[in-house]
Design a protein around this motif. Structure first.
Motif, PDB file in Angstrom:
ATOM      1  N   MET A 109      17.901  24.767  -6.142  1.00  0.00           N
ATOM      2  CA  MET A 109      16.568  24.698  -5.579  1.00  0.00           C
ATOM      3  C   MET A 109      16.318  23.317  -4.971  1.00  0.00           C
ATOM      4  N   LEU A 110      16.624  22.266  -5.724  1.00  0.00           N
ATOM      5  CA  LEU A 110      16.382  20.902  -5.254  1.00  0.00           C
ATOM      6  C   LEU A 110      17.293  20.530  -4.086  1.00  0.00           C
ATOM      7  N   LEU A 111      18.595  20.765  -4.247  1.00  0.00           N
ATOM      8  CA  LEU A 111      19.540  20.392  -3.197  1.00  0.00           C
ATOM      9  C   LEU A 111      19.362  21.260  -1.950  1.00  0.00           C
ATOM     10  N   GLY A 112      19.064  22.545  -2.163  1.00  0.00           N
ATOM     11  CA  GLY A 112      18.886  23.438  -1.030  1.00  0.00           C
ATOM     12  C   GLY A 112      17.750  22.992  -0.136  1.00  0.00           C
ATOM     13  N   VAL A 113      16.617  22.625  -0.749  1.00  0.00           N
ATOM     14  CA  VAL A 113      15.472  22.178   0.046  1.00  0.00           C
ATOM     15  C   VAL A 113      15.741  20.802   0.645  1.00  0.00           C
ATOM     16  N   TYR A 114      16.278  19.886  -0.150  1.00  0.00           N
ATOM     17  CA  TYR A 114      16.481  18.509   0.323  1.00  0.00           C
ATOM     18  C   TYR A 114      17.443  18.458   1.505  1.00  0.00           C
ATOM     19  N   PHE A 115      18.522  19.247   1.430  1.00  0.00           N
ATOM     20  CA  PHE A 115      19.511  19.247   2.505  1.00  0.00           C
ATOM     21  C   PHE A 115      19.310  20.386   3.506  1.00  0.00           C
ATOM     22  N   ASN A 116      18.190  21.094   3.353  1.00  0.00           N
ATOM     23  CA  ASN A 116      17.824  22.161   4.282  1.00  0.00           C
ATOM     24  C   ASN A 116      18.913  23.231   4.379  1.00  0.00           C
ATOM     25  N   GLY A 118      19.594  26.916   3.673  1.00  0.00           N
ATOM     26  CA  GLY A 118      18.947  28.184   3.369  1.00  0.00           C
ATOM     27  C   GLY A 118      19.889  29.359   3.531  1.00  0.00           C
ATOM     28  N   ILE A 119      19.589  30.429   2.830  1.00  0.00           N
ATOM     29  CA  ILE A 119      20.345  31.680   2.917  1.00  0.00           C
ATOM     30  C   ILE A 119      19.345  32.773   3.265  1.00  0.00           C
ATOM     31  N   ASN A 120      19.791  33.773   3.991  1.00  0.00           N
ATOM     32  CA  ASN A 120      18.901  34.886   4.306  1.00  0.00           C
ATOM     33  C   ASN A 120      18.213  35.379   3.036  1.00  0.00           C
ATOM     34  N   GLY A 165      18.237  29.827  -7.906  1.00  0.00           N
ATOM     35  CA  GLY A 165      17.680  28.633  -7.289  1.00  0.00           C
ATOM     36  C   GLY A 165      17.688  28.702  -5.781  1.00  0.00           C
ATOM     37  N   PHE A 166      18.750  29.250  -5.207  1.00  0.00           N
ATOM     38  CA  PHE A 166      18.821  29.408  -3.756  1.00  0.00           C
ATOM     39  C   PHE A 166      17.739  30.365  -3.261  1.00  0.00           C
ATOM     40  N   GLY A 167      17.404  31.358  -4.083  1.00  0.00           N
ATOM     41  CA  GLY A 167      16.356  32.286  -3.688  1.00  0.00           C
ATOM     42  C   GLY A 167      15.036  31.571  -3.456  1.00  0.00           C
ATOM     43  N   LEU A 168      14.701  30.638  -4.338  1.00  0.00           N
ATOM     44  CA  LEU A 168      13.457  29.894  -4.194  1.00  0.00           C
ATOM     45  C   LEU A 168      13.554  28.857  -3.083  1.00  0.00           C
ATOM     46  N   SER A 169      14.660  28.125  -3.006  1.00  0.00           N
ATOM     47  CA  SER A 169      14.790  27.082  -1.979  1.00  0.00           C
ATOM     48  C   SER A 169      14.699  27.674  -0.577  1.00  0.00           C
ATOM     49  N   THR A 170      15.225  28.883  -0.400  1.00  0.00           N
ATOM     50  CA  THR A 170      15.162  29.532   0.907  1.00  0.00           C
ATOM     51  C   THR A 170      13.723  29.757   1.337  1.00  0.00           C
ATOM     52  N   LYS A 171      12.870  30.202   0.403  1.00  0.00           N
ATOM     53  CA  LYS A 171      11.471  30.433   0.736  1.00  0.00           C
ATOM     54  C   LYS A 171      10.740  29.118   1.004  1.00  0.00           C
ATOM     55  N   ILE A 173      11.960  26.365   2.170  1.00  0.00           N
ATOM     56  CA  ILE A 173      12.378  25.860   3.488  1.00  0.00           C
ATOM     57  C   ILE A 173      11.591  26.541   4.595  1.00  0.00           C
ATOM     58  N   GLU A 174      11.365  27.850   4.439  1.00  0.00           N
ATOM     59  CA  GLU A 174      10.626  28.594   5.462  1.00  0.00           C
ATOM     60  C   GLU A 174       9.199  28.073   5.625  1.00  0.00           C
ATOM     61  N   TYR A 175       8.641  27.465   4.577  1.00  0.00           N
ATOM     62  CA  TYR A 175       7.263  26.993   4.620  1.00  0.00           C
ATOM     63  C   TYR A 175       7.147  25.548   5.074  1.00  0.00           C
ATOM     64  N   GLU A 176       8.281  24.918   5.383  1.00  0.00           N
ATOM     65  CA  GLU A 176       8.303  23.608   6.020  1.00  0.00           C
ATOM     66  C   GLU A 176       7.429  22.582   5.300  1.00  0.00           C
ATOM     67  N   ILE A 177       7.809  22.241   4.083  1.00  0.00           N
ATOM     68  CA  ILE A 177       7.103  21.210   3.330  1.00  0.00           C
ATOM     69  C   ILE A 177       7.198  19.879   4.063  1.00  0.00           C
ATOM     70  N   SER A 178       6.123  19.129   4.026  1.00  0.00           N
ATOM     71  CA  SER A 178       6.103  17.820   4.677  1.00  0.00           C
ATOM     72  C   SER A 178       7.146  16.895   4.044  1.00  0.00           C
ATOM     73  N   PRO A 179       7.896  16.148   4.851  1.00  0.00           N
ATOM     74  CA  PRO A 179       8.864  15.197   4.297  1.00  0.00           C
ATOM     75  C   PRO A 179       8.207  14.036   3.565  1.00  0.00           C
ATOM     76  N   ASP A 180       6.917  13.821   3.824  1.00  0.00           N
ATOM     77  CA  ASP A 180       6.182  12.761   3.139  1.00  0.00           C
ATOM     78  C   ASP A 180       5.921  13.174   1.691  1.00  0.00           C
ATOM     79  N   GLY A 181       6.604  12.525   0.769  1.00  0.00           N
ATOM     80  CA  GLY A 181       6.465  12.871  -0.647  1.00  0.00           C
ATOM     81  C   GLY A 181       7.327  14.035  -1.078  1.00  0.00           C
ATOM     82  N   LEU A 182       8.329  14.382  -0.266  1.00  0.00           N
ATOM     83  CA  LEU A 182       9.135  15.572  -0.535  1.00  0.00           C
ATOM     84  C   LEU A 182       9.825  15.511  -1.896  1.00  0.00           C
ATOM     85  N   VAL A 183      10.534  14.422  -2.185  1.00  0.00           N
ATOM     86  CA  VAL A 183      11.322  14.349  -3.419  1.00  0.00           C
ATOM     87  C   VAL A 183      10.445  14.443  -4.668  1.00  0.00           C
TER      88      VAL A 183
END
Length: 246
Positions: A109-116, A118-120, A165-171, A173-183
């Motif tokens: 979940m963490l790495l998937g979002v941080y490194f963008n 995503g999986i279908n 975890g990939f299931g959540l990170s994929t969603k 990513i689709e919602y485009e969280i702001s990079p400001d304060g991402l971590v």
């Protein structure tokens, strides 16, 4: 002592066999009634989605709440956790398996979002449905009967945790969280996910504790895992349908 699936046989579960078809039919009907919502296993509510897209900066409490809400209402996660602890009695065993699942879930979940990465979403949710099927079959002793050996349950729990975890990170990513304060926001979200997981696990353990004290647990344990397996197949079918028609 850990209960062994091979201690019961489906052939002796005559009462369960009588009501099993009706139970499966009811289960399938319930899934069909809520199909539009279930097709998005890891989807975040529209209000939460808008909030995620609009805010910037660090919002630890908000993201922790969203993480806990997601896990507590994530039926696929809960089904898998139920399968994992179904025959676990000792708290140290439960803690070990839940920790392995949490490590896998948190990592991707963490790495998937941080490194963008995503999986279908339909395909990853279909794999998550298969994780429920896999665990139900494991609880039924199917692999020992079919292949003559028992797969490593710890490794399987960790690996399927990675897919969850990939299931959540994929969603996310689709919602485009702001990079400001991402971590920090992602870390807070993950803390919330683990809190939600503990709440769900506590409810499961309480219910299982009462059930295990009754004679019906030994009588219907096999049937319960058949129902769980059927739910997993339904999830897989819905996600693959969504993939091919989308």
């Amino acid at each position: 002592m850990m209960f062994k699936p091979t201690q019961f046989l489906p052939a002796t579960d005559a009462p369960a066999r009588n009501w099993l078809p009706a139970l499966l039919a009811v289960l399938a009907a319930l899934f069909m009634l809520v199909l539009p919502d279930l097709a998005y296993a890891h989807a975040i509510a529209e209000g939460d989605k808008g909030y995620i897209q609009e805010i910037t900066g660090v919002h630890l409490v908000s993201f922790a709440y969203l993480g806990a809400k997601h896990m507590a209402t994530g039926y696929d996660h809960i089904l898998f956790l139920l399968g994992v602890i179904f025959f676990l009695y000792r708290m140290n065993q439960i803690a070990l398996y839940v920790t392995l699942f949490a490590i896998g879930h948190s990592t991707t979940m963490l790495l998937g979002v941080y490194f963008n990465v995503g999986i279908n979403s339909y395909l990853i949710d279909a794999i998550i449905g298969l994780s429920v099927v896999y665990k139900a079959l494991d609880n039924m002793g199917a692999y020992q009967r079919w292949f003559g050996f028992q797969p490593n349950t710890k490794v399987a729990t960790l690996v399927f945790g990675l897919f969850h975890g990939f299931g959540l990170s994929t969603k996310i990513i689709e919602y485009e969280i702001s990079p400001d304060g991402l971590v920090p926001n992602l870390l807070a979200f993950n803390v919330g996910v683990e809190i939600g997981q503990l709440l769900a696990l506590g409810a499961i353990l309480i219910a299982m504790g009462y059930w295990r004290r009754t004679d019906s647990f030994l009588k219907h344990a096999y049937t319960a895992n058949v129902v769980m397996m059927s739910a997993g197949f339904i999830l897989v079918g819905m996600q693959l349908t969504g993939y091919f028609v989308s």
